[in-house]
Design an enzyme around this catalytic site. Structure first.
Site, PDB file in Angstrom:
ATOM      1  N   ARG A 176      34.323  47.311  44.614  1.00 23.76           N
ATOM      2  CA  ARG A 176      35.422  46.404  44.968  1.00 23.76           C
ATOM      3  C   ARG A 176      36.727  47.103  44.582  1.00 23.76           C
ATOM      4  O   ARG A 176      36.712  48.051  43.786  1.00 23.76           O
ATOM      5  CB  ARG A 176      35.280  45.085  44.195  1.00 23.76           C
ATOM      6  CG  ARG A 176      34.048  44.311  44.610  1.00 23.76           C
ATOM      7  CD  ARG A 176      33.834  43.087  43.736  1.00 23.76           C
ATOM      8  NE  ARG A 176      32.562  42.456  44.057  1.00 23.76           N
ATOM      9  CZ  ARG A 176      31.783  41.853  43.171  1.00 23.76           C
ATOM     10  NH1 ARG A 176      32.134  41.786  41.899  1.00 23.76           N
ATOM     11  NH2 ARG A 176      30.653  41.311  43.553  1.00 23.76           N
ATOM     12  N   ARG A 269      37.163  33.969  44.073  1.00 26.55           N
ATOM     13  CA  ARG A 269      37.172  35.362  43.598  1.00 26.55           C
ATOM     14  C   ARG A 269      37.629  36.300  44.718  1.00 26.55           C
ATOM     15  O   ARG A 269      38.263  37.329  44.455  1.00 26.55           O
ATOM     16  CB  ARG A 269      35.772  35.748  43.082  1.00 26.55           C
ATOM     17  CG  ARG A 269      35.747  37.078  42.369  1.00 26.55           C
ATOM     18  CD  ARG A 269      34.447  37.347  41.647  1.00 26.55           C
ATOM     19  NE  ARG A 269      33.349  37.633  42.564  1.00 26.55           N
ATOM     20  CZ  ARG A 269      32.106  37.885  42.190  1.00 26.55           C
ATOM     21  NH1 ARG A 269      31.779  37.841  40.898  1.00 26.55           N
ATOM     22  NH2 ARG A 269      31.170  38.139  43.071  1.00 26.55           N
ATOM     23  N   ARG A 280      24.676  35.096  49.029  1.00 27.07           N
ATOM     24  CA  ARG A 280      24.641  34.909  47.571  1.00 27.07           C
ATOM     25  C   ARG A 280      24.342  33.449  47.223  1.00 27.07           C
ATOM     26  O   ARG A 280      23.619  33.170  46.254  1.00 27.07           O
ATOM     27  CB  ARG A 280      25.949  35.394  46.936  1.00 27.07           C
ATOM     28  CG  ARG A 280      26.021  36.923  46.915  1.00 27.07           C
ATOM     29  CD  ARG A 280      27.311  37.480  46.372  1.00 27.07           C
ATOM     30  NE  ARG A 280      27.251  38.949  46.423  1.00 27.07           N
ATOM     31  CZ  ARG A 280      27.451  39.767  45.397  1.00 27.07           C
ATOM     32  NH1 ARG A 280      27.774  39.284  44.225  1.00 27.07           N
ATOM     33  NH2 ARG A 280      27.350  41.076  45.519  1.00 27.07           N
TER      34      ARG A 280
HETATM   35  N1  LIG Z   1      34.146  28.028  33.802  1.00 25.52           N
HETATM   36  C1  LIG Z   1      34.805  28.484  34.858  1.00 25.52           C
HETATM   37  N2  LIG Z   1      35.598  27.660  35.558  1.00 25.52           N
HETATM   38  C2  LIG Z   1      36.282  28.099  36.640  1.00 25.52           C
HETATM   39  N3  LIG Z   1      36.234  29.354  37.106  1.00 25.52           N
HETATM   40  C3  LIG Z   1      35.444  30.228  36.455  1.00 25.52           C
HETATM   41  C4  LIG Z   1      34.694  29.843  35.302  1.00 25.52           C
HETATM   42  N4  LIG Z   1      34.001  30.919  34.864  1.00 25.52           N
HETATM   43  C5  LIG Z   1      34.314  31.940  35.695  1.00 25.52           C
HETATM   44  N5  LIG Z   1      35.179  31.529  36.640  1.00 25.52           N
HETATM   45  C6  LIG Z   1      35.702  32.315  37.788  1.00 25.52           C
HETATM   46  O1  LIG Z   1      34.642  32.417  38.733  1.00 25.52           O
HETATM   47  C7  LIG Z   1      34.689  33.662  39.406  1.00 25.52           C
HETATM   48  C8  LIG Z   1      33.334  34.353  39.268  1.00 25.52           C
HETATM   49  O2  LIG Z   1      33.165  34.750  37.928  1.00 25.52           O
HETATM   50  P1  LIG Z   1      32.453  36.106  37.556  1.00 25.52           P
HETATM   51  O3  LIG Z   1      32.953  37.207  38.426  1.00 25.52           O
HETATM   52  O4  LIG Z   1      32.553  36.269  36.105  1.00 25.52           O
HETATM   53  O5  LIG Z   1      30.950  35.743  38.006  1.00 25.52           O
HETATM   54  P2  LIG Z   1      29.612  36.594  37.848  1.00 25.52           P
HETATM   55  O6  LIG Z   1      28.558  35.645  37.426  1.00 25.52           O
HETATM   56  O7  LIG Z   1      29.847  37.755  36.993  1.00 25.52           O
HETATM   57  O8  LIG Z   1      29.375  37.052  39.335  1.00 25.52           O
HETATM   58  P3  LIG Z   1      28.513  38.308  39.905  1.00 25.52           P
HETATM   59  O9  LIG Z   1      27.120  38.090  39.521  1.00 25.52           O
HETATM   60  O10 LIG Z   1      28.724  38.235  41.372  1.00 25.52           O
HETATM   61  O11 LIG Z   1      29.086  39.550  39.311  1.00 25.52           O
HETATM   62  C9  LIG Z   1      35.828  34.455  38.787  1.00 25.52           C
HETATM   63  O12 LIG Z   1      36.947  34.375  39.651  1.00 25.52           O
HETATM   64  C10 LIG Z   1      36.091  33.754  37.455  1.00 25.52           C
HETATM   65  O13 LIG Z   1      37.441  33.843  37.080  1.00 25.52           O
HETATM   66  N1  LIG Z   2      18.390  43.780  38.328  1.00 26.67           N
HETATM   67  C1  LIG Z   2      19.675  44.123  38.168  1.00 26.67           C
HETATM   68  N2  LIG Z   2      20.650  43.293  38.579  1.00 26.67           N
HETATM   69  C2  LIG Z   2      21.927  43.674  38.382  1.00 26.67           C
HETATM   70  C3  LIG Z   2      22.267  44.867  37.756  1.00 26.67           C
HETATM   71  N3  LIG Z   2      23.599  44.967  37.687  1.00 26.67           N
HETATM   72  C4  LIG Z   2      24.095  43.851  38.234  1.00 26.67           C
HETATM   73  N4  LIG Z   2      23.090  43.068  38.646  1.00 26.67           N
HETATM   74  C5  LIG Z   2      23.175  41.734  39.285  1.00 26.67           C
HETATM   75  O1  LIG Z   2      23.525  41.876  40.615  1.00 26.67           O
HETATM   76  C6  LIG Z   2      24.172  40.686  41.036  1.00 26.67           C
HETATM   77  C7  LIG Z   2      25.368  41.008  41.875  1.00 26.67           C
HETATM   78  O2  LIG Z   2      26.339  41.732  41.168  1.00 26.67           O
HETATM   79  P1  LIG Z   2      27.735  42.087  41.838  1.00 26.67           P
HETATM   80  O3  LIG Z   2      28.444  42.936  40.843  1.00 26.67           O
HETATM   81  O4  LIG Z   2      27.457  42.782  43.114  1.00 26.67           O
HETATM   82  O5  LIG Z   2      28.448  40.767  42.065  1.00 26.67           O
HETATM   83  C8  LIG Z   2      24.527  39.910  39.770  1.00 26.67           C
HETATM   84  O6  LIG Z   2      23.633  38.826  39.661  1.00 26.67           O
HETATM   85  C9  LIG Z   2      24.251  40.876  38.660  1.00 26.67           C
HETATM   86  O7  LIG Z   2      23.781  40.250  37.492  1.00 26.67           O
HETATM   87  C10 LIG Z   2      21.201  45.711  37.312  1.00 26.67           C
HETATM   88  O8  LIG Z   2      21.375  46.791  36.735  1.00 26.67           O
HETATM   89  N5  LIG Z   2      19.936  45.297  37.549  1.00 26.67           N
END
Ligand SMILES: Nc1ncnc2c1ncn2[C@@H]1O[C@H](COP(=O)(O)OP(=O)(O)OP(=O)(O)O)[C@@H](O)[C@H]1O
Ligand SMILES: Nc1nc2c(ncn2[C@@H]2O[C@H](COP(=O)(O)O)[C@@H](O)[C@H]2O)c(=O)[nH]1
Length: 388
Positions: A176, A269, A280
């Site tokens: 990204r 996001r 997703r």
């Molecule tokens: N409790 C909350 N309330 C509102 N918005 C939230 C909250 N927690 C996270 N966010 C927002 O939701 C969006 C998604 O959060 P984040 O990227 O941390 O998700 P993730 O679980 O890591 O996703 P991925 O698995 O795709 O990487 C972000 O824009 C973040 O700022």
């Molecule tokens: N099994 C694994 N899952 C992973 C790993 N690193 C990230 N993730 C999961 O992929 C999705 C999507 O991530 P994104 O960055 O594309 O939004 C998310 O649920 C991560 O937890 C890994 O090493 N192994």
């Protein structure tokens, strides 16, 4: 303390030993006998001067083999002492090295090695470095895309930078706009990643939302080596693989307050196309079901209010506002260049030899070690016993 156990250190006779690869073992090589097998530790691995070699001699067939070596091992040095431990492990001590690089474990028949041998269908051994202190178990955090895992992990690492380290995964998806290679992910090519998976370099991997993601053994090791507690952000399939591996971790699943809120967060996001968001969201339903019912996760967190969820996360990790969070600094002890090693139950006695010896003894206490390959062996305690 019980009686002294057998003394296993067994150096090869001064360069007289030629193995099946036409490589002459040097007197700095060390050989350890377990059953019908001798493990020869020394030289370099496949000609790589940065990686210590391991060869196996099977007495029953009189054949030499080079096992697949997993994990990052020690760099070659002037000599090693080796001693057989329980559970298919060999303790390897590098002579004359600083204590943060001197204690290594070669796993030749541990649970992890047996699993990998079955998975890869070939002879496998694995290195695990001994690290001092009691860095706690790695943390696996899973949950549907957009629930806020990354946000919570970032908050934790920002508040406690010396306590937690992030395991940087590999992925075949495109970066990204704000993502940096080596920081957020190791962005890689599918064929390269598949080869590395076949070479046993990954602790787990899975196809997630149409791309390949995986945690390399090295990513976990790098964090553990820095003395930090390792956090893995992986999907449920990956968590299932880690759960059935020998990596002893804490498993946390993060749930959204509702599917509507999850959708809103993913849209807000703004990192995915509409098609990817739909994919997703479809996957999220199955993930939430598996997260709640599979028995993988010991802890389920609801991320409704972010601050509250973060507080709950810290609570379950045992971090409360008045507890000290950083480990105590341990003073380094350098191991002598020339020494003998003896074993007494869980204690390894390292006695300096040679003319300049002060007769002080270094005691390596293995009674509280934990972890192991894949990753590091934690809880090493080293102490100097002064001669009277
Ligand atoms: N409790 C909350 N309330 C509102 N918005 C939230 C909250 N927690 C996270 N966010 C927002 O939701 C969006 C998604 O959060 P984040 O990227 O941390 O998700 P993730 O679980 O890591 O996703 P991925 O698995 O795709 O990487 C972000 O824009 C973040 O700022
Ligand atoms: N099994 C694994 N899952 C992973 C790993 N690193 C990230 N993730 C999961 O992929 C999705 C999507 O991530 P994104 O960055 O594309 O939004 C998310 O649920 C991560 O937890 C890994 O090493 N192994």
């Amino acid at each position: 303390m019980g009686e002294a156990a057998a003394f296993f250190v067994d150096h090869l006779e001064n360069g007289q030993h030629t193995n099946g690869f036409g490589v002459k073992s040097e007197d700095r090589d060390t050989s350890v006998q377990i059953g019908d097998r001798s493990y020869v530790i020394g030289g370099s691995h496949e000609g790589n001067p940065l990686f210590l070699g391991v060869q196996i001699h099977d007495k029953t067939t009189n054949k030499w083999s080079s096992p697949t070596v997993l994990g990052t091992g020690p760099k070659p040095c002037k000599g090693y002492s080796a001693i057989v431990l329980k559970q298919g492990r060999i303790l390897v001590i590098k002579k004359g090295s600083a204590s943060d690089d001197s204690i290594w474990f070669l796993e030749v028949d541990s649970l992890f090695v047996r699993e990998q041998r079955k998975l890869l269908g070939k002879e496998v051994v694995a290195w695990s470095k001994g690290v001092r202190g009691n860095a706690e178990k790695p943390i696996v955090i899973s949950g549907p895309s957009g629930v806020g895992k990354g946000t919570l992990i970032t908050m934790l690492m920002k508040e406690f930078p010396s306590m937690f380290g992030f395991s940087v995964s590999h992925t075949t998806r495109s970066p990204r706009c704000m993502e940096k290679n080596g920081v957020h992910y190791h962005f890689t090519d599918k064929t390269v990643m598949e080869k590395e998976i076949n070479d046993g370099k990954f602790l787990e991997f899975a196809s997630v939302h149409g791309n390949l993601y995986g945690t390399s053994i090295e990513s976990v090791e790098v964090v553990t080596d820095s003395g930090k507690r390792c956090i893995l952000d992986i999907d449920v399939q990956g968590a299932r693989s880690v759960k059935s591996s020998s990596l002893d971790a804490v498993f946390i699943f993060v749930c959204p307050p509702s599917m509507k809120e999850l959708e809103d967060r993913l849209r807000a996001r703004g990192t995915e196309t509409e098609e990817q968001i739909q994919k997703r969201l479809r996957n999220a339903e199955a993930e939430i079901k598996a997260g709640k019912s599979s028995g993988i996760f010991e802890h389920i967190l609801y991320n409704d209010n972010l601050e509250e969820c973060y507080k709950n996360l810290k609570n379950l990790l045992g971090i409360n506002d008045d507890a000290p969070v950083n480990g105590v600094e341990v003073e380094g002890i350098n191991l002598p260049k020339e020494h003998t090693v003896t074993k007494m139950e869980d204690k390894i006695m390292i006695q300096e030899t040679g003319e300049a010896t002060k007769n002080d003894m270094i005691v390596l206490d293995l009674s509280s070690i934990n972890g192991g390959a894949p990753g590091r062996t934690r809880g090493i305690v080293l102490d100097t016993v002064k001669s009277s």
